[in-house]
Design an enzyme around this catalytic site. Structure first.
Site, short mmCIF file in Angstrom:
data_model
loop_
_atom_site.label_atom_id
_atom_site.label_comp_id
_atom_site.label_asym_id
_atom_site.label_seq_id
_atom_site.Cartn_x
_atom_site.Cartn_y
_atom_site.Cartn_z
N LEU A 70 0.86 -1.18 0.00
CA LEU A 70 0.00 0.00 0.00
C LEU A 70 0.89 1.23 0.00
O LEU A 70 1.97 1.21 0.59
CB LEU A 70 -0.89 0.03 1.25
N ASP A 71 0.44 2.29 -0.66
CA ASP A 71 1.19 3.54 -0.61
C ASP A 71 1.37 3.98 0.83
O ASP A 71 0.54 3.68 1.70
CB ASP A 71 0.45 4.64 -1.38
N LYS A 72 2.42 4.72 1.09
CA LYS A 72 2.74 5.15 2.45
C LYS A 72 1.56 5.82 3.14
O LYS A 72 1.26 5.54 4.30
CB LYS A 72 3.95 6.10 2.42
#
Length: 258
Positions: A70-72
């Protein structure tokens, strides 16, 4: 507490990490499923800028395998494999589109259609490192979306991603003309401020700068389902984090659709 003070307290602060157990949704001998906080890397970045979720897992288990990421700034459900066998098993499911991945997100404006399918190929941006773009020569990418709740200036959507390309939802929503709120890569990156839609909003007398209701990417991985090695379907759901709950509360109160 006044409404202004309540809104001011809903800043984008990253929750303090209290250990794997505090975010664990499920664990067996083959995998571990977590509710990733916004602001935490899924896997190490190139500069080792901060500890990632995988670093914490490796510290605990010694060996851990990345299945997806997942993106940060995206919160929500993520799974890691604990064995090579399970890693291969899960990776094939993701590649063959056998998993179900449901996201929720706030977008700017309101799509013309309350539901639809975005089927546009995605590839690395030709000149902007770290960004993706719609490209006829890119990999097939399909996102289903549906409107859950509309506000005057934003919309709360549900996404079902049938493929798993980097930044897929973010790229597809930009293409639709309704980027994810607070997205610095594919939108204007501006935070959501209560003063932008609440009439007669005044900052504190101390002239303290207004704290945003939301300043991080307004995207959450809500549900994930896959089959285990025994071919049983497992489904997991991550509740909305506090910042997104607070955001929706303020929008319902001060920015309802008319």
């Amino acid at each position: 507490m006044t409404e202004q003070e309540e809104a001011q307290q809903q800043g984008p602060a990253v929750p303090r990490f209290k250990g794997i157990e505090s975010i664990q949704l499920f664990e067996d001998d083959d995998c571990i499923v977590l509710n990733k906080p916004s602001g935490m890397l899924s896997i190490p970045d190139r500069t080792q800028s901060q500890p990632s979720l995988k670093d914490y897992l490796a510290e605990k288990f010694g060996s851990i395998f990345t299945v997806h990421r997942l993106d940060k700034e995206t919160s929500g459900v993520i799974v890691f494999a604990k064995t090579d066998t399970m890693h291969k098993h899960l990776s094939l499911q993701f590649e063959d589109r056998q998993t179900k991945k449901i996201y929720n997100g706030l977008v700017t404006g309101k799509p013309a259609r309350s539901a639809g399918i975005i089927d546009e190929p995605i590839a690395a941006h030709p000149s902007l490192n770290g960004s993706m773009a719609i490209n006829p020569k890119g990999k097939p990418s399909t996102t289903e979306y549906s409107l859950l709740e509309a506000f005057r200036t934003y919309s709360w959507l549900q996404f079902n991603i049938l493929t798993g390309r980097t930044h897929q939802i973010r790229v597809h929503m930009k293409h639709l003309g309704h980027p994810i709120a607070c997205d610095p890569l594919y939108g204007d990156g501006k935070p959501v401020l209560l003063s932008s839609f609440k009439k007669k909003f005044n900052l504190a007398k101390s002239a303290e700068e207004e704290r945003p209701i939301m300043a991080r990417l307004a995207l959450h991985a809500a549900q994930l389902s896959f089959t285990n090695l025994q071919q049983q379907t497992l489904q997991f759901e991550a509740p909305l984090p506090k910042d997104l709950r607070a955001l929706l509360q303020q929008l319902r109160k001060w920015n309802p659709e008319r």
